[in-house]
Scaffold this motif. Structure first.
Motif, PDB file in Angstrom:
ATOM      1  N   GLN A  71     -11.717  -2.804  50.744  1.00 59.97           N
ATOM      2  CA  GLN A  71     -11.982  -3.792  49.716  1.00 59.97           C
ATOM      3  C   GLN A  71     -13.428  -3.869  49.269  1.00 59.97           C
ATOM      4  O   GLN A  71     -13.705  -4.351  48.174  1.00 59.97           O
ATOM      5  CB  GLN A  71     -11.500  -5.170  50.193  1.00 59.97           C
ATOM      6  N   ASP A  72     -14.362  -3.412  50.093  1.00 59.78           N
ATOM      7  CA  ASP A  72     -15.776  -3.498  49.729  1.00 59.78           C
ATOM      8  C   ASP A  72     -16.228  -2.350  48.835  1.00 59.78           C
ATOM      9  O   ASP A  72     -17.354  -2.359  48.347  1.00 59.78           O
ATOM     10  CB  ASP A  72     -16.648  -3.524  50.988  1.00 59.78           C
ATOM     11  N   ARG A 205     -24.832  -3.719  58.274  1.00 56.02           N
ATOM     12  CA  ARG A 205     -23.872  -2.911  57.517  1.00 56.02           C
ATOM     13  C   ARG A 205     -24.472  -1.585  57.064  1.00 56.02           C
ATOM     14  O   ARG A 205     -23.756  -0.590  56.926  1.00 56.02           O
ATOM     15  CB  ARG A 205     -23.371  -3.687  56.292  1.00 56.02           C
TER      16      ARG A 205
END
Length: 301
Positions: A71-72, A205
């Protein structure tokens, strides 16, 4: 996405199979839609609904369940937009046909453009996933050494362009041979996987873990000065030492690791920074292990 490097290859392969099934359903749907447009047969009632993009099989997969691994990323978002617009334009064509109104060439082209873009985006996502599978160390989930070279060159180029700092860290699991000798190599593999999985969740991240070889791993820490990197890695060291690692045939064990840090220099080859981080790691191990050593650029050691 970009997709996470620590994501398991089995999960990625499952997504590939689901996307293949989605494209097969897409082709079947296009066939039925064109048959309705050309022969005048009744269209599927679902294609006339406002939420038709959620009713088809691909839509049920896309909207009916969470996809945290996808989804990112831009591929996934673009696929959703093209898929929804494709169904929107298809519904408009079918409504006109049912009303006996002619369909303008531009309207048909608009629909087909969306259908083509949708398929290309899905293929692009599949290609990206395949590249990730080839870059992943399947035992630990870390990025493999082949991909490390390209990633570090990218960060080196970014330093040259933007003057942003970047640190490298070498990690070695302490007394790992004893783990293998005591509990067996299968248990040792479990320890490596558990350590990487834990660290990857604790890191930022944009940080990356590579398997350098055996029980040695290299961390790439972009946009990070040396002292900040030291604080980050020392926190990881402490948290890893407190992590109980469960083994199938034993209750649990604890491990420690040693770390060597060095800053990348835009005026020096990437290999120099790796060597300095490795020397710092040797200092950490010779100093008693379970610690972080930072290569001092000013002192040269």
């Amino acid at each position: 996405m970009p997709l996470s490097a620590q994501q398991s290859s089995s999960s990625l392969m499952k997504i590939l199979r689901e996307l293949d099934a989605g494209l097969m359903d897409h082709t079947s749907w296009l066939k039925v839609l064109h048959r309705s447009m050309v022969s005048g047969s009744a269209p599927s009632p679902a294609d006339l609904k406002a939420d038709a993009h959620c009713q088809c099989r691909f839509g049920q997969w896309y909207y009916g369940q969470p996809h945290p691994d996808l989804q990112d990323g831009p591929w996934f978002r673009n696929i959703g937009e093209f898929h929804e617009n494709m169904h929107l334009y298809a519904r408009q064509l079918l409504v006109k046909r049912n009303a006996g109104q002619p369909v303008a060439p531009d309207e048909y082209d608009q629909f087909m453009d969306m259908a083509i873009h949708f398929k290309l985006e899905v293929r692009g996502l599949q290609s990206d996933i395949i590249n990730r599978v080839c870059e992943v160390d399947h035992l630990t989930g870390a990025r493999n050494r082949n991909s490390m070279h390209f990633k570090l060159l990218e960060e080196h180029d970014r330093m040259l362009r933007n003057s942003q700092p970047c640190c490298l860290c070498m990690m070695d699991i302490d007394h790992f041979k004893q783990v293998n000798d005591t509990y067996g190599h299968v248990a040792g593999d479990s320890v490596l996987h558990a350590a990487v999985h834990f660290l990857s969740k604790k890191m930022r991240r944009y940080d990356t873990i590579f398997r350098f070889g055996g029980e040695e791993f290299l961390f790439c820490l972009p946009n990070t000065e040396a002292q900040e990197a030291y604080a980050i890695v020392d926190r990881l060291r402490t948290e890893l030492a407190a992590l109980p690692i469960k083994l199938k045939e034993h209750s649990e064990i604890f491990i420690t690791a040693s770390f060597g840090l060095a800053s990348m220099n835009p005026d020096e080859p990437v290999e120099d920074a790796i060597q300095k981080a490795d020397h710092a790691l040797l200092c950490a191990k010779s100093g008693g292990r379970d610690q972080v050593c930072l290569w001092d650029i000013q002192a040269g050691g």
